[in-house]
Motif scaffolding. Structure first.
Motif, PDB file in Angstrom:
ATOM      1  N   ASP A 380       0.838  -1.209   0.000  1.00  0.00           N
ATOM      2  CA  ASP A 380       0.000   0.000   0.000  1.00  0.00           C
ATOM      3  C   ASP A 380       0.869   1.254   0.000  1.00  0.00           C
ATOM      4  OD1 ASP A 380      -2.209  -1.612   0.027  1.00  0.00           O
ATOM      5  OD2 ASP A 380      -2.621  -1.376   2.168  1.00  0.00           O
ATOM      6  N   ALA A 381       1.998   1.187   0.704  1.00  0.00           N
ATOM      7  CA  ALA A 381       2.907   2.340   0.728  1.00  0.00           C
ATOM      8  C   ALA A 381       3.468   2.602  -0.672  1.00  0.00           C
ATOM      9  CB  ALA A 381       4.043   2.095   1.716  1.00  0.00           C
ATOM     10  N   LEU A 382       3.750   1.532  -1.416  1.00  0.00           N
ATOM     11  CA  LEU A 382       4.230   1.705  -2.788  1.00  0.00           C
ATOM     12  C   LEU A 382       3.158   2.375  -3.645  1.00  0.00           C
ATOM     13  CD1 LEU A 382       6.037  -1.713  -3.397  1.00  0.00           C
ATOM     14  CD2 LEU A 382       7.122   0.516  -3.075  1.00  0.00           C
ATOM     15  N   ASP A 383       1.919   1.980  -3.435  1.00  0.00           N
ATOM     16  CA  ASP A 383       0.818   2.617  -4.174  1.00  0.00           C
ATOM     17  C   ASP A 383       0.730   4.106  -3.852  1.00  0.00           C
ATOM     18  OD1 ASP A 383      -0.147   0.464  -5.670  1.00  0.00           O
ATOM     19  OD2 ASP A 383      -1.346  -0.284  -3.990  1.00  0.00           O
ATOM     20  N   ARG A 384       0.841   4.429  -2.572  1.00  0.00           N
ATOM     21  CA  ARG A 384       0.689   5.823  -2.157  1.00  0.00           C
ATOM     22  C   ARG A 384       1.802   6.714  -2.713  1.00  0.00           C
ATOM     23  NH1 ARG A 384      -0.530   3.328   2.766  1.00  0.00           N
ATOM     24  NH2 ARG A 384       1.522   3.862   3.609  1.00  0.00           N
ATOM     25  N   THR A 385       2.992   6.131  -2.879  1.00  0.00           N
ATOM     26  CA  THR A 385       4.114   6.906  -3.419  1.00  0.00           C
ATOM     27  C   THR A 385       4.188   6.800  -4.942  1.00  0.00           C
ATOM     28  OG1 THR A 385       5.565   5.020  -2.967  1.00  0.00           O
ATOM     29  CG2 THR A 385       5.510   6.776  -1.323  1.00  0.00           C
ATOM     30  N   GLU A 386       3.140   6.215  -5.519  1.00  0.00           N
ATOM     31  CA  GLU A 386       3.011   6.107  -6.974  1.00  0.00           C
ATOM     32  C   GLU A 386       4.138   5.314  -7.626  1.00  0.00           C
ATOM     33  OE1 GLU A 386       2.375   9.964  -8.589  1.00  0.00           O
ATOM     34  OE2 GLU A 386       0.439  10.223  -7.607  1.00  0.00           O
ATOM     35  N   LEU A 387       4.650   4.326  -6.890  1.00  0.00           N
ATOM     36  CA  LEU A 387       5.609   3.387  -7.474  1.00  0.00           C
ATOM     37  C   LEU A 387       4.818   2.166  -7.934  1.00  0.00           C
ATOM     38  CD1 LEU A 387       8.443   3.768  -4.809  1.00  0.00           C
ATOM     39  CD2 LEU A 387       8.505   4.558  -7.182  1.00  0.00           C
ATOM     40  N   SER A 388       3.961   2.405  -8.912  1.00  0.00           N
ATOM     41  CA  SER A 388       2.999   1.394  -9.329  1.00  0.00           C
ATOM     42  C   SER A 388       3.661   0.175  -9.961  1.00  0.00           C
ATOM     43  CB  SER A 388       1.990   1.998 -10.306  1.00  0.00           C
ATOM     44  OG  SER A 388       2.662   2.565 -11.426  1.00  0.00           O
ATOM     45  N   ASP A 389       4.807   0.363 -10.609  1.00  0.00           N
ATOM     46  CA  ASP A 389       5.476  -0.787 -11.214  1.00  0.00           C
ATOM     47  C   ASP A 389       5.933  -1.769 -10.138  1.00  0.00           C
ATOM     48  OD1 ASP A 389       7.337   1.002 -10.229  1.00  0.00           O
ATOM     49  OD2 ASP A 389       8.729   0.820 -11.921  1.00  0.00           O
ATOM     50  N   TRP A 390       6.526  -1.238  -9.065  1.00  0.00           N
ATOM     51  CA  TRP A 390       6.943  -2.096  -7.957  1.00  0.00           C
ATOM     52  C   TRP A 390       5.726  -2.704  -7.261  1.00  0.00           C
ATOM     53  CZ3 TRP A 390      11.144  -4.528  -6.482  1.00  0.00           C
ATOM     54  CH2 TRP A 390      12.404  -4.049  -6.861  1.00  0.00           C
ATOM     55  N   SER A 392       2.632  -3.463  -8.343  1.00  0.00           N
ATOM     56  CA  SER A 392       1.986  -4.544  -9.097  1.00  0.00           C
ATOM     57  C   SER A 392       2.913  -5.741  -9.230  1.00  0.00           C
ATOM     58  CB  SER A 392       1.558  -4.037 -10.474  1.00  0.00           C
ATOM     59  OG  SER A 392       2.669  -3.560 -11.217  1.00  0.00           O
ATOM     60  N   TYR A 393       4.184  -5.480  -9.415  1.00  0.00           N
ATOM     61  CA  TYR A 393       5.161  -6.560  -9.544  1.00  0.00           C
ATOM     62  C   TYR A 393       5.232  -7.393  -8.265  1.00  0.00           C
ATOM     63  CZ  TYR A 393       9.851  -8.699  -9.594  1.00  0.00           C
ATOM     64  OH  TYR A 393      10.912  -9.583  -9.504  1.00  0.00           O
ATOM     65  N   LEU A 394       5.361  -6.735  -7.124  1.00  0.00           N
ATOM     66  CA  LEU A 394       5.516  -7.465  -5.863  1.00  0.00           C
ATOM     67  C   LEU A 394       4.217  -8.131  -5.423  1.00  0.00           C
ATOM     68  CD1 LEU A 394       7.954  -5.166  -3.865  1.00  0.00           C
ATOM     69  CD2 LEU A 394       8.447  -7.371  -4.957  1.00  0.00           C
ATOM     70  N   ARG A 395       3.080  -7.573  -5.791  1.00  0.00           N
ATOM     71  CA  ARG A 395       1.822  -8.285  -5.532  1.00  0.00           C
ATOM     72  C   ARG A 395       1.796  -9.603  -6.305  1.00  0.00           C
ATOM     73  NH1 ARG A 395      -0.555  -3.043  -4.938  1.00  0.00           N
ATOM     74  NH2 ARG A 395      -1.583  -2.922  -2.880  1.00  0.00           N
ATOM     75  N   ALA A 396       2.235  -9.554  -7.543  1.00  0.00           N
ATOM     76  CA  ALA A 396       2.296 -10.771  -8.354  1.00  0.00           C
ATOM     77  C   ALA A 396       3.323 -11.758  -7.795  1.00  0.00           C
ATOM     78  CB  ALA A 396       2.638 -10.416  -9.800  1.00  0.00           C
ATOM     79  N   ARG A 397       4.468 -11.224  -7.340  1.00  0.00           N
ATOM     80  CA  ARG A 397       5.495 -12.092  -6.775  1.00  0.00           C
ATOM     81  C   ARG A 397       4.971 -12.792  -5.519  1.00  0.00           C
ATOM     82  NH1 ARG A 397       8.532 -14.649  -9.000  1.00  0.00           N
ATOM     83  NH2 ARG A 397       9.584 -14.982  -7.028  1.00  0.00           N
ATOM     84  N   ARG A 398       4.241 -12.074  -4.708  1.00  0.00           N
ATOM     85  CA  ARG A 398       3.689 -12.692  -3.502  1.00  0.00           C
ATOM     86  C   ARG A 398       2.736 -13.828  -3.847  1.00  0.00           C
ATOM     87  NH1 ARG A 398       0.448  -9.259   1.049  1.00  0.00           N
ATOM     88  NH2 ARG A 398      -0.980  -8.967  -0.713  1.00  0.00           N
ATOM     89  N   GLU A 399       1.904 -13.604  -4.837  1.00  0.00           N
ATOM     90  CA  GLU A 399       0.972 -14.654  -5.248  1.00  0.00           C
ATOM     91  C   GLU A 399       1.712 -15.866  -5.800  1.00  0.00           C
ATOM     92  OE1 GLU A 399      -2.310 -14.846  -4.786  1.00  0.00           O
ATOM     93  OE2 GLU A 399      -2.039 -13.018  -3.601  1.00  0.00           O
ATOM     94  N   ILE A 400       2.778 -15.629  -6.536  1.00  0.00           N
ATOM     95  CA  ILE A 400       3.558 -16.734  -7.115  1.00  0.00           C
ATOM     96  C   ILE A 400       4.158 -17.596  -6.023  1.00  0.00           C
ATOM     97  CG2 ILE A 400       5.684 -17.247  -8.394  1.00  0.00           C
ATOM     98  CD1 ILE A 400       4.974 -14.755 -10.156  1.00  0.00           C
ATOM     99  N   VAL A 401       4.761 -16.970  -5.020  1.00  0.00           N
ATOM    100  CA  VAL A 401       5.393 -17.733  -3.943  1.00  0.00           C
ATOM    101  C   VAL A 401       4.333 -18.448  -3.111  1.00  0.00           C
ATOM    102  CG1 VAL A 401       6.864 -17.612  -1.904  1.00  0.00           C
ATOM    103  CG2 VAL A 401       7.372 -16.178  -3.883  1.00  0.00           C
ATOM    104  N   ASN A 402       3.222 -17.769  -2.820  1.00  0.00           N
ATOM    105  CA  ASN A 402       2.152 -18.405  -2.053  1.00  0.00           C
ATOM    106  C   ASN A 402       1.601 -19.633  -2.772  1.00  0.00           C
ATOM    107  OD1 ASN A 402       2.256 -16.638   0.083  1.00  0.00           O
ATOM    108  ND2 ASN A 402       0.642 -15.303  -0.699  1.00  0.00           N
ATOM    109  N   LYS A 403       1.406 -19.513  -4.060  1.00  0.00           N
ATOM    110  CA  LYS A 403       0.877 -20.643  -4.836  1.00  0.00           C
ATOM    111  C   LYS A 403       1.850 -21.821  -4.811  1.00  0.00           C
ATOM    112  CE  LYS A 403      -0.846 -21.901  -9.433  1.00  0.00           C
ATOM    113  NZ  LYS A 403      -1.077 -21.432 -10.835  1.00  0.00           N
ATOM    114  N   ARG A 404       3.134 -21.507  -4.907  1.00  0.00           N
ATOM    115  CA  ARG A 404       4.141 -22.569  -4.854  1.00  0.00           C
ATOM    116  C   ARG A 404       4.095 -23.307  -3.532  1.00  0.00           C
ATOM    117  NH1 ARG A 404       9.560 -19.988  -4.508  1.00  0.00           N
ATOM    118  NH2 ARG A 404       8.818 -18.984  -6.410  1.00  0.00           N
ATOM    119  N   ILE A 405       3.932 -22.559  -2.448  1.00  0.00           N
ATOM    120  CA  ILE A 405       3.855 -23.185  -1.135  1.00  0.00           C
ATOM    121  C   ILE A 405       2.617 -24.050  -1.026  1.00  0.00           C
ATOM    122  CG2 ILE A 405       3.641 -22.760   1.346  1.00  0.00           C
ATOM    123  CD1 ILE A 405       6.400 -22.133   0.304  1.00  0.00           C
ATOM    124  N   GLU A 406       1.491 -23.553  -1.519  1.00  0.00           N
ATOM    125  CA  GLU A 406       0.253 -24.313  -1.487  1.00  0.00           C
ATOM    126  C   GLU A 406       0.376 -25.614  -2.279  1.00  0.00           C
ATOM    127  OE1 GLU A 406      -2.761 -21.764  -2.948  1.00  0.00           O
ATOM    128  OE2 GLU A 406      -2.885 -20.550  -1.113  1.00  0.00           O
TER     129      GLU A 406
END
Length: 410
Positions: A380-390, A392-406
């Motif tokens: 959320d802090a990245l969103d507020r500082t308008e670092l949208s590339d980071w 969206s990227y890290l949200r996707a990275r989190r989902e990738i790692v979570n899915k792997r664990i599952e």
């Protein structure tokens, strides 16, 4: 295994309770109340009253918190900016909640040798001091880069860690003829045996000064024998073994042969926690229930971490913002696994709670590489500082790692 999901939202997020029972050695209860009755005497005139025999006080439960991380690396991009406290600033509060925090130092530590990056690393003590200031106090020194700076690097590394009070480090020897190194850590009423070994080295120089056990059948038999003897003599409550693995880097899967090797160590040597690293990616973890009669009698279970990935590195220097599933991007995430344990009066140890925290190496606008908890607050802090590339990227990275664990749970 346990799913990470979004369990990194806060330091004390709700976690899965694991009824693990550990016992390195039978520890008699010294706090049981006496079964004999107190003798009662009549008090006559002029006769002093007999004092009552005090009943033994019950031994209180002991509690301890452990935190296991992955590989601490120092590429040129990591050490050139200096100001190493900034690397740890955002995760230090979490690390400091642990009584013992474990990390692997992936390089020699010698102030007498210039800093050096891949492929022959060397870091200076100030880099490690920043990790210690952040709360880490138990270190594995045995890995494939341990002898990057030959014997001087090994000796300087050992000398530095031996000089640090309140810090425990394993994996190096003073002399080639010395037995496998180990540390006995007595903390909060528990006696913990810690051993760190590596199955591979990048070069053979000075290997006899390292707790080096190549992944051959002969050396594994030797390792098992030495660990079994050490465990039996230690009288420990808990046995933690660090293994720097002889397996391909960056590969996410865990082979059945490796699972069997760890289970054999649990069965034969009564290892309670296997903490493995080397692949530089998060591989997951699991609870293991041994099948031996010892385990059945004691209720003992064990825990395996197959790889916790990188704590800090510069392997992911150019994040794939448009394609976050790129394999190399897996080197940018790591795992902190936090355990709360309790030792009861009868000597049994249970893991009361485990909490997984996903971390990421973030490249700040100053171009310094720092560690961040990969949670909603940071995103959320990245969103507020308008670092949208980071963001969206890290949200996707989190989902990738979570899915792997599952997926690894099934």
């Amino acid at each position: 295994m346990l799913s990470l999901k979004k369990s990194c939202v806060a330091f004390f997020a709700a976690a899965l309770f694991l009824p693990l029972f550990f016992s390195c050695a039978s520890v008699p209860s010294d706090g049981a109340a006496s079964s004999g009755e107190i003798e009662k005497r009549p008090v006559g005139e002029g006769q002093a009253a007999a004092s009552k025999t005090a009943e033994p006080e019950a031994v209180p439960d002991s509690k301890i918190t452990l935190l296991f991380a992955g590989d601490v690396m120092a590429h040129a991009t990591n050490y050139r900016p200096g100001k190493f406290d900034r690397i740890w600033r955002d995760v230090a509060p979490l690390v400091k909640t642990a009584d013992l925090a474990f990390a692997n130092i992936e390089a020699p530590v010698s102030d007498a040798i210039p800093w050096n990056t891949y492929p022959q690393f060397n870091m200076h003590s100030e880099y490690v001091e920043a990790a210690i200031d952040a709360g880490f106090n138990v270190f594995s020194l045995a890995n494939n880069h341990t002898n990057d700076q030959l014997l001087q690097g090994i000796k300087d590394t050992k000398k530095y860690f031996d000089s640090r009070k309140g810090i425990w480090a394993c994996g190096l020897k003073d002399n080639p003829s010395d037995p496998i190194s180990h540390k006995i850590i007595e903390k909060n009423g528990l006696k913990i045996l810690f051993v760190a070994i590596t199955e591979l080295l990048n070069r053979g120089d000075a290997s006899s000064y390292i707790d080096y056990y190549p992944s051959t059948q002969k050396k594994r038999v030797q390792l098992s024998s030495e660990l079994k003897t050490l465990q039996e003599k230690s009288g420990c409550d808990l046995f933690v073994l660090s293994v720097h693995t002889d397996e391909p880097e960056y590969v996410l899967s865990v082979t059945e042969a490796r699972k069997k090797f760890y289970r054999d160590l649990i069965e034969e040597c009564k290892v309670d926690i296997v903490w493995a690293n080397h692949p530089h990616v998060v591989k997951g973890y699991e609870e293991v229930e041994p099948s031996t009669s010892y385990a059945e009698q004691s209720g003992r279970k064990a825990f395996i971490m197959y790889a916790n990935g990188n704590v800090i590195s510069a392997q992911r220097q150019e994040p794939s913002f448009k394609k976050p599933e790129t394999d190399w991007d897996n080197t940018g995430e790591g795992l902190f696994l936090r355990m709360e344990l309790k030792k009861t009066a009868d000597g049994k140890i249970t893991i009361e709670k485990t909490e997984p925290f996903l971390i990421t190496t973030y490249i700040a606008p100053s171009h310094q590489f720092v560690i961040k908890l990969l949670d909603d607050s940071f995103l959320d802090a990245l969103d507020r500082t308008e670092l949208s590339d980071w963001a969206s990227y890290l949200r996707a990275r989190r989902e990738i790692v979570n899915k792997r664990i599952e997926e690894s749970e099934n």
